[in-house]
Structure formats: C-alpha cells, structure tokens
Motif scaffolding. Structure first.
Motif, mmCIF file in Angstrom:
data_model
loop_
_atom_site.group_PDB
_atom_site.id
_atom_site.type_symbol
_atom_site.label_atom_id
_atom_site.label_comp_id
_atom_site.label_asym_id
_atom_site.label_seq_id
_atom_site.Cartn_x
_atom_site.Cartn_y
_atom_site.Cartn_z
ATOM 1 N N ALA B 442 -21.688 29.804 20.939
ATOM 2 C CA ALA B 442 -22.749 30.742 21.405
ATOM 3 C C ALA B 442 -22.774 29.403 22.487
ATOM 4 C CB ALA B 442 -23.543 30.586 20.871
ATOM 5 N N ALA B 443 -22.187 28.820 23.185
ATOM 6 C CA ALA B 443 -22.381 27.465 24.088
ATOM 7 C C ALA B 443 -21.303 27.885 25.552
ATOM 8 C CB ALA B 443 -22.470 25.583 24.059
ATOM 9 N N ASP B 444 -21.693 27.404 26.383
ATOM 10 C CA ASP B 444 -20.557 27.750 27.901
ATOM 11 C C ASP B 444 -19.764 26.157 27.905
ATOM 12 O OD1 ASP B 444 -21.618 25.460 28.439
ATOM 13 O OD2 ASP B 444 -23.332 26.991 30.153
ATOM 14 N N GLU B 445 -18.669 26.696 29.057
ATOM 15 C CA GLU B 445 -17.670 25.917 28.727
ATOM 16 C C GLU B 445 -18.082 24.343 28.902
ATOM 17 O OE1 GLU B 445 -13.858 25.377 28.407
ATOM 18 O OE2 GLU B 445 -15.328 26.868 28.035
ATOM 19 N N GLY B 446 -19.384 23.823 29.394
ATOM 20 C CA GLY B 446 -20.027 22.509 29.594
ATOM 21 C C GLY B 446 -20.311 21.703 28.877
ATOM 22 N N LYS B 447 -21.213 22.681 27.542
ATOM 23 C CA LYS B 447 -21.440 22.486 26.609
ATOM 24 C C LYS B 447 -20.922 22.015 25.120
ATOM 25 C CE LYS B 447 -26.757 23.484 27.099
ATOM 26 N NZ LYS B 447 -27.050 24.703 26.584
ATOM 27 N N ARG B 448 -19.859 23.054 25.950
ATOM 28 C CA ARG B 448 -18.774 22.579 24.562
ATOM 29 C C ARG B 448 -17.515 21.595 24.282
ATOM 30 N NH1 ARG B 448 -15.087 28.331 23.599
ATOM 31 N NH2 ARG B 448 -16.967 29.542 22.997
ATOM 32 N N LYS B 449 -18.331 20.925 25.723
ATOM 33 C CA LYS B 449 -16.836 20.067 25.561
ATOM 34 C C LYS B 449 -18.218 18.694 24.641
ATOM 35 C CE LYS B 449 -13.502 19.308 29.733
ATOM 36 N NZ LYS B 449 -13.780 19.248 30.991
ATOM 37 N N LYS B 450 -19.112 18.451 25.414
ATOM 38 C CA LYS B 450 -19.715 17.859 24.543
ATOM 39 C C LYS B 450 -19.470 17.814 22.794
ATOM 40 C CE LYS B 450 -24.723 16.024 26.524
ATOM 41 N NZ LYS B 450 -25.509 16.473 26.991
ATOM 42 N N MET B 451 -20.143 19.264 22.913
ATOM 43 C CA MET B 451 -20.187 19.497 21.512
ATOM 44 C C MET B 451 -19.118 19.106 20.590
ATOM 45 S SD MET B 451 -22.704 23.233 21.635
ATOM 46 C CE MET B 451 -22.414 22.917 19.763
ATOM 47 N N LEU B 452 -17.751 18.591 21.079
ATOM 48 C CA LEU B 452 -16.631 18.309 20.393
ATOM 49 C C LEU B 452 -16.219 17.555 20.302
ATOM 50 C CD1 LEU B 452 -14.359 20.117 20.443
ATOM 51 C CD2 LEU B 452 -12.908 19.187 22.512
ATOM 52 N N GLY B 453 -17.343 16.544 20.563
ATOM 53 C CA GLY B 453 -17.137 15.198 20.442
ATOM 54 C C GLY B 453 -17.208 14.765 18.928
ATOM 55 N N PHE B 454 -18.961 16.040 18.761
ATOM 56 C CA PHE B 454 -19.458 15.320 17.251
ATOM 57 C C PHE B 454 -18.073 15.994 16.388
ATOM 58 C CE2 PHE B 454 -20.514 17.925 13.916
ATOM 59 C CZ PHE B 454 -21.934 17.671 13.635
ATOM 60 N N PHE B 455 -17.464 17.013 16.512
ATOM 61 C CA PHE B 455 -16.730 17.423 15.553
ATOM 62 C C PHE B 455 -15.745 16.179 15.245
ATOM 63 C CE2 PHE B 455 -18.302 21.357 16.793
ATOM 64 C CZ PHE B 455 -19.226 22.234 15.918
#
Lengths: 484, 482
Positions: B442-455
């Motif tokens: 659901a997130a936009d491009e900017g947030k996705r980058k940050k969330m990818l780190g979690f995975f």
C-alpha cells in the motif's frame, strides 16, 4: 751505584753483565735509600717491578725480548696504571686506583720496560716548580735548595739523582723540557698527536703531550719509539707513520739550517744562559750547520695566550672530580651543593683552584670573546710565526728557560714571575710542535738547557741534532752532586 | 581579546646505534643499573671520547630527510654544569656548528590541510645518566647506563600555532626518524622526548610574547594536553593583568597542570666552548651521496605513491603512512587482497581499532597482513558479507584459525547466493509477516525503500547473516512487486 743510560742497560742485559732483576733491585735500593732527600716518587712499586724484571729476564732468555726488555723506568704519576694508585699529586686522587693503563704505559710495557714507580709532579701538572704537589715539593739533585722544575719534577729529579735511568713526562707548557733543563737532562715534547693521551690525566687537552725524559737523546729515541703512534682511543692522536728514531740519530745534518729567534734574547734572559746557548750554536756551526737569526714576532703573547687557553680547558677537564664516582669526597655532605663545594674546596690545592677560577672566568658568558676567542686567534698567529720561520730553517734553537733552577719558595707567592719561567717553552705547545731540551752548560753549578724546536712530526731531526751535539759535548754526562 | 598561540618544539631523539656516541658501551635499554657504563662513560681520569661514526651517519640521514644543509665541519662543544648524572661535569653537544642546518618539515592536519614547519637546526649530543630518587632512603642513586647514548636534538622555529599542529609536527618527526630507522621512537622508554616553548600574543601582533618552556612531555597525548593547559594558564594570567615569566615549567600529567621547576639551572652559565678532545666532524660529499643512495622512501613520498598508485584519498594515505610499520603492513595486505581501497578501510578501521583496544603495536598484530588480505579476497568474491567478515576477523584475531578460508569453512560462514535456497527463505519470511506485506504494497515509493530493510533484516537473521544481500534485494523486489 747505577748511572746507566737505557742504552747502557740494554747492552749490559744483552751481554748478561747483569740481569733485569739485579739492575731493578739496584734502582729500588737507591730509591729506598735516597729518595727521602728528593721526594721524587709518590708510589714505589717494588714488588711489581721485581716480578716484571724476572719476567723480562725469562723473556730475554727465551729470545723473546721487546726493544726495552728489562729496562727499569718510572712513570709520571699522571699516567694511569692498572691496579696502582694514580694520584696526579692531588689529594683528590690520593685514593684512586686506576682500573686501566694509559696507552703510553701499555706500549712501554709491551716493549718490556719494568716500572719502578710513579713520580711526583705539580698537582694535576699545574706548576713549574713541583711545589704544588699534595705530596710535598721535589728537590733538585744539583742543589737541594732549588726546585727541579715542573711539572714533571719528580721524573727529572729521579733521573738526575740516579734513581731511574729514564722516566715518562707530560708537557703542557714546558713540563718535560723545563725540568729537563733545570736537572741537566734530555727531554722531548713530541708533536701534538704523536703520543696517545689516553689514560694520561688531562690538564689542557689541546696542549698536553706525553714524552720521554732521560740522560741522552739516544735514550729519548729509544723511549719515543715505543711510546709513539696512532691510538684509536685518542681522537687527537694522528695516524702518521712512526719512523725509526734510533736509526735517525745518525742522520746527516750537514747544511742544517738553524733559526735563532731574536725575541728569545731579551732582557729577561740570564747572561750566562745566553752565553751558553751562543757557545752551543758554535758547536753546530762546526758541525756544518747554518745559523740564521729569525723572528717570531708574537713571542711576547705566548704566556698570556697560554694562561687563558690552558686554564679554560683545565677548568672543565677537572669538573669530573666531584666526589660522586671516585676520588676524594668530603665528610658528611649536607646536600648536593655541599658535596660539590667541600669536596672540591678540600680536594684541590691552591694553584689548581687558581687555574680553575681563571679558566671559568675566561669562558664565562660576556667574557668569552674578550678572552678565550681572542686567545685562540693569538694562538693561530703564534703558529703562523713558526710556519713562516720553518720556510727558511729546519729547526729553531734557543734557551729552554730564562733562568736556572730557582730556590724553593722563591716564586710561590708570585705566580706571574713563575709563569714567565715558561716563556720559551709555551709557544711550542700552542703551535703543537715537537721540541727537545738538552744540557748545554752550567751557571752557578746549575744546568742550562738548550731547546731545539722542530717541524710537525719531525722528531727525527731534533733527536739527531741533540744526539750529534751530545757526541761533541759532555754536559749530559755530568753527575749531579746529590746523585747516588 | 583573540589570542594567537606560538609554539616551538625541541625534540630529543635517541639514535639506535649499537654503542654509545663516545664509547663502546652498549645502548640497550633496561639493563641492570651501571652495567653498561665503561671507564669513558664514568668519566674516569684520563679517558677520552671517540666519536661513533654511525651516530654521525644517522644525524646526516635526518638532515637529508628534511632537505637541510649538512654542515661539512661541525664542531662538538662542552656545555658545563654540575649534576651527579652528568659524569664529566659537562655535556658534549654542538652549539655554534651543528651537523644539520635549517630544514623544512611538512605537516598534515586532520582537515587535510598542510603546513610547513621550519627546523632551525639539529645537533648531535650525548644523553645524561639517570638520577633515581626513590628507594634510597634520603639518598639518590645514579644509573649511568644511559649516559653517552647518542641523541639528536631537533630545534624547530616557533612556527606552530596550535597544540594540534605541534602534535602533527611531533608525529611527523617521529615518522621520519622511524622511517629512516635511526631511532625506535619509543616515547615510553624516552627514545623520543619533547620540550615545548609556548607563548601567546594578541592576534595580529608581530612581536612574540614571553615564552615558557614545558619539560617532561613524554607522549603525543600529553604534548597536546600540556600545551593546551599552558595556553589557558597564560591567557588567564594575562587577562587578569599578570605577566608571563620566562621560565621552565614541568608538566604534571596526573594533575594536568604545569608548574615552575625548582631550578638553579636557570642561573647557570654553561660556558660553551669547543671540546678539545674531539676534532671537527668533517663530512665528505661522497658520504652524503652514499647515504642519499641508501635512503628509504620517506612518509611524504609514500603518501603520494599511495594516492597515485592505489587511488587512496589523501586522508587515508596520510593515516597509513604515519608509521612505517603500518604502511608496510598495508602494502602487503593490499597486494594480497587485490583491492587497496578495501585494505585501507580495514587497516584504518577494524585493525587499528583492535590494536588500540588491546594496546598493541602493529608489529604485534595477531592478524597478519596476509591473513587480512585473504579475508578481503573473500569479501571481494562475495563469499562473505562485510558483517560476516568482521566475525571472521575477530576469529583470526583470537587465533581460531590460520586463514579466513579455514575459519569460513570450519564455521560454515560462506555467503548463500543461490536464488533457489534464498527464494524459499524469502517466501517463508513473507508468509510469516502478512501484515507488513500488506503495508508495503500500500505504501508509496519512498516508504517502500525503508520497509524493504525490515524484510532484508528478517532474512539475514534467518540465514545467520550468510544470505547475499544483493540477491535478497533482487528476490524481494520480484516477489513483493508481483
């Protein structure tokens, strides 16, 4: 009683007329019996001498004799001798047993000499009368009311009195030549750098030079042969080949040019001495030498120049005598300053203190340029005088001293007139040149010395000139009335 | 008022000659008291000094290294004063004609800027002995083992303007003398000692202020602290209307203060004059040529080479060339790793930190340059990640294996890059975190980058750090994007 030269002793030992042990014993007996009159020895090493003599006799039997094997001599007590007190005639070193030999002592030992003992001197070689010794004055065998000269006065008196055939001396401003002159002996100050100063307790490092004292020029040659040569332990010793001095004694001297400095024949010179020197020049003329009057224009500056440089060097050379590591230390020092002050106040005699004070003053900030630097400039001028003279002459001749032996106590209270006794000898040390004093007559029963000065490292010509004069004169064969 | 600090340093460097400057006694450190003192060192009567030629060569080498004039006829002088650990009653030193004339030392500051510090001269001299005031019940002990150890005293012009510059200059001198191999430079054993002349003046004023001489500064850190402390003292003093006295002050590192030395030496007249026991030291051009020909590469030249040949930054190259041993270590590691930049990072980073932590010199490093090179190779070929590499490094440090390869093998630390094995791992993680997957989508491009780190973090954890991050990123993008 022994009146031998070294050459006589070598012939006697070779011919087995006597052994080294016998002749050594004779000299030891003479010292034991007569030295109380002269006080020429500070330490007599009898046991050691006899054991060295026996070793020398064995070596000679085995055909392994060094050039001076079995010849007894004495060392001025300024040369360090391993295991034997080396006092420098000072209370400061009255308890000092050197843990090493001076190079001169080692070299003479390897040539085979036997050491009779250590002779008296002016304290730290500072004096011209041997009156500054902690062990008391030495008396002149020619007249026991007179001084033997100094600083090698003990060596001179021991030889003149027949208590040693020869001895080592050191010469900073005339300390070999002046006592040789006053005691009727032949003594050589070698070129600065010819003989190692290692183990020779320093008075003024740039002037000090060890050398031989004996009855004849031949004996001087024999001793110098053993003493001379480069020593890696003395940076100021020169790596110059040592010629065969004995062979050089018969060197052809015809046409020898002898310069006579007009400045040496001034008012201060005793007329009898002037006449004796003139007479000796006649002998040389007859030998075919050419005598020329020369000028050494800075002669009058030599004594003042010397009495800056020598005390300056001495003032720091003697700093090591501080009561910390060896030698005299005052009782119960309160603190460090007290240790230094009282050790040096109590350990040094008056003349030594006088010279330390003069030297310290001359090197002090604010006075250095006026005194020390100026004196070094004058020293160069004095050296240049000699360089100039040696362009036209081979050796320079003149009196060794202006006066004969003076009475004990006569000049003690007037150091400046005492210092002026060295007027003819001092310039030679400042210039670093070799010079020899040899007997050339008598005045009032006291010996007169003729001084011959040579070019750097040309001891050969000096020894030859002295030797050939001695073949035509017998001044050197006269025995002192006090001799044994 | 704004103040300018003016600093000049006098650095004493013990030369590593086998024997003393004027005698044949050994110069080794730490022997029993007075066992390395000969008759000459004890200033026994009649003994004479003989100059050690190696000490002269060492001094000339230093002069050549700072582009100084070499005095062709230098002269030894006597500096006269009485002290129990000074056996002759004078120190043999050089006053008017020192062997090394004016020269220049370039220093680099932490911001990368450079400065020149002029060396007024450097002269040869002998060290004194040591006075030991403890353990002797009201008396003092004298140890003359050090007496006669050859020193060069390097006297700078008052060209430094901060404590940092002074430290940089001292480090540079340390680095030059150790590169040349003429001193071990060990400040803790007194092989390198420093006195600092410190003064202040109002900024813009030409005239120098009155200086205080700080003694007894025996580490790089203390030089900085001592100078800073002294500068503050002088500023406070002057601003309170006082005046700086010209005096010698002792730096007390325990109290971090400077205080006047109780010193009669101040009033001493040293009566310098040429030592008559030593001839002037004549230096032939041929000796200079010979020494120049055998001169090792110096820090500045090495730094430039590291920049140009290895492509290192100026700062990395500066750090690596400060100590010759570090530079040598780096070169071996870089060549064996095949990547100079990575090698520089490791030497300046992990290795340097570990050495500091365990208080070791680089020569005593448990990890050899070859071992570090081998480790870097495995990073380069993606066998291990940077994070695992630190683990391997620690294992090497603790001697758990002979090489990075051996440790990687025995611990099973090899990076997993196989997309099959990693794909399964990614699937598991995504399946276990459906909420986060929803949010990500659901997130936009900017947030996705940050969330990818979690995975990525979850997968690294699951793989014990061995998963290849590049491959994971690629797989995640595919699977999440789909």
């Amino acid at each position: 009683m022994p009146k031998h030269t070294i050459a006589d002793i070598l012939r006697g030992l070779e011919a087995k007329t006597f052994s080294s042990e016998e002749i050594t014993q004779q000299y030891l007996d003479a010292i034991a019996k007569h030295d109380s009159k002269f006080n020429s020895f500070i330490t007599v090493t009898g046991e050691q001498a006899l054991s060295q003599a026996r070793a020398a006799d064995t070596a000679r039997q085995k055909g392994a004799a060094g050039a001076l094997c079995g010849v007894p001599i004495a060392h001025k007590d300024i040369f360090c001798t391993e295991g034997v007190r080396t006092s420098c005639a000072s209370k400061m070193l009255d308890n000092f047993i050197a843990p090493y030999n001076a190079t001169v002592v080692d070299r003479l030992a390897s040539a085979g000499v036997v050491t009779l003992g250590k002779t008296n001197l002016d304290e730290f070689a500072m004096g011209s009368s041997n009156e500054t010794s902690f062990y008391g004055p030495v008396r002149n065998p020619w007249n026991t009311d007179c001084v033997p000269g100094g600083s090698s006065g003990g060596s001179a008196a021991a030889i003149a009195a027949g208590m040693a055939p020869a001895a080592t001396g050191t010469d900073t401003g005339g300390s070999i030549r002046q006592p040789a002159a006053l005691c009727g002996l032949t003594g050589l100050k070698p070129t600065y750098g010819r003989v190692s100063r290692y183990g020779m307790i320093a008075f003024a490092s740039s002037l000090d030079q060890g050398g031989p004292m004996a009855k004849t020029a031949e004996d001087n040659a024999l001793l110098l042969q053993a003493m001379a040569g480069f020593d890696h332990r003395d940076s100021t010793s020169m790596n110059v080949a040592v010629p065969d001095y004995v062979a050089g004694l018969s060197k052809d001297l015809s046409g020898l040019k002898i310069g006579v400095p007009k400045e040496y024949f001034s008012d201060g010179l005793a007329p009898d001495i002037a006449a004796a020197i003139e007479a000796s020049l006649d002998v040389y003329r007859k030998m075919g030498a050419e005598i020329k009057t020369i000028s050494l224009p800075h002669t009058h500056l030599a004594v003042p120049c010397y009495y800056i440089i020598a005390p300056a060097e001495a003032s720091t050379n003697l700093s090591r005598f501080d009561g910390v590591r060896y030698g005299y230390r005052c009782e119960n020092p309160k603190d460090l300053d007290d240790l230094y002050t009282r050790t040096r106040a109590e350990g040094f005699g008056a003349e030594v203190k006088r010279r330390i004070l003069i030297g310290t003053y001359a090197l002090s900030s604010g006075f250095y340029d006026a005194y020390y630097r100026k004196a070094q400039q004058i020293r160069r001028l004095i050296k240049q005088d000699f360089d100039e003279a040696f362009k036209s002459v081979d050796i320079i001749a003149g009196p060794t001293t202006p006066n004969p032996a003076f009475a004990l106590g006569e000049k003690v209270s007037d150091p400046v007139t005492m210092y002026l006794e060295d007027i003819y000898t001092i310039a030679v040390n400042l210039a670093g040149l070799p010079a020899i004093s040899l007997p050339a007559g008598f005045t009032q029963g006291k010996p007169i010395g003729l001084q011959l000065i040579g070019r750097d490292f040309d001891e050969t010509t000096l020894l030859a000139a002295a030797h050939q004069y001695q073949q035509r004169s017998d001044w050197h064969q006269q025995a002192a009335p006090g001799s044994v | 008022m704004e103040w300018e600090v003016v600093i000049g340093l006098e650095i004493h460097v013990q030369l590593t000659t086998k024997s003393k400057i004027f005698s044949g006694s050994s110069t080794a450190f730490g022997a029993d008291a007075n066992t390395q003192a000969s008759a000459v060192d004890l200033a026994m009567p009649g003994t004479l000094p003989v100059l050690n030629e190696q000490a002269v060569k060492n001094a000339i080498l230093f002069g050549l290294a700072i582009n100084a004039d070499i005095c062709r006829d230098s002269v030894f002088d006597r500096k006269n004063y009485f002290y129990p650990d000074l056996p002759k009653g004078y120190q043999t030193t050089q006053m008017d004609f020192p062997i090394v004339g004016p020269g220049i030392v370039e220093i680099t500051l932490s911001d990368g800027s450079t400065r020149s510090v002029r060396v007024h001269h450097a002269h040869l001299e002998e060290d004194a002995g040591k006075s030991l005031h403890e353990d002797y019940q009201g008396m003092s002990g004298i140890d003359l083992n050090r007496a006669g150890t050859p020193l060069i005293e390097i006297v700078s012009e008052p060209d430094m303007r901060s404590a940092e510059e002074a430290v940089a200059y001292l480090r540079k001198i340390h680095s030059i003398v150790t590169y040349l191999g003429i001193s071990d430079g060990d400040m803790s054993q007194g092989s390198l000692r420093c006195d600092a002349n410190v003064s202040i003046r109002p900024k813009g004023q030409e005239e120098y202020g009155t200086r205080a001489e700080l003694k007894n500064i025996n580490s790089f850190r203390f030089v900085e602290r001592a100078i800073k402390t002294e500068v503050l003292r002088q500023i406070e003093l002057i601003e309170d209307g006082g005046k700086v006295k010209q005096e010698t002050r002792l730096y007390d590192s325990d109290k971090n203060e400077t205080r006047p030395m109780r010193s009669k030496e101040e009033a001493n007249d040293y009566r310098y004059f040429p030592c008559p026991d030593l001839l002037p030291v004549h230096v032939e051009q041929s000796l200079i040529d010979e020494l120049l020909a055998g001169m090792p590469e110096l820090p500045d030249a090495k730094r430039q080479r590291f920049e140009s040949d290895f492509g290192l930054s100026a700062y990395d190259a500066y750090l690596l060339t400060g100590e010759r041993a570090v530079a040598d270590y780096f070169e071996v590691a870089a060549n064996s790793a095949g990547d100079a930049k990575l090698a520089a990072n490791w030497v300046n980073g992990e290795l340097s930190a570990s050495l500091n932590r365990d208080n070791l010199s680089i020569n005593a490093s448990p990890v050899s340059a070859e071992q570090l090179g081998g480790l870097i190779q495995r990073i380069r070929d993606n066998s291990i990640s940077g994070k695992i590499a630190k683990q391997v490094f620690d294992a090497l440090w603790n001697k758990e294996g002979d090489s990075a390869d051996a440790i990687i093998d025995s611990k099973g630390l090899k990076q997993v890059s196989d997309s099959g094995a990693l794909g399964a791992m990614v699937d598991e993680v995504l399946a276990a975190n459906p909420e986060q997957v929803e949010q990500f989508r659901a997130a936009d491009e900017g947030k996705r980058k940050k969330m990818l780190g979690f995975f990525v973090g979850q997968i690294m954890k699951a793989s014990k750090g061995q998963a290849n991050p590049g491959v994971i990123n690629k797989l995640l993008n595919e699977k999440l994007g789909g």
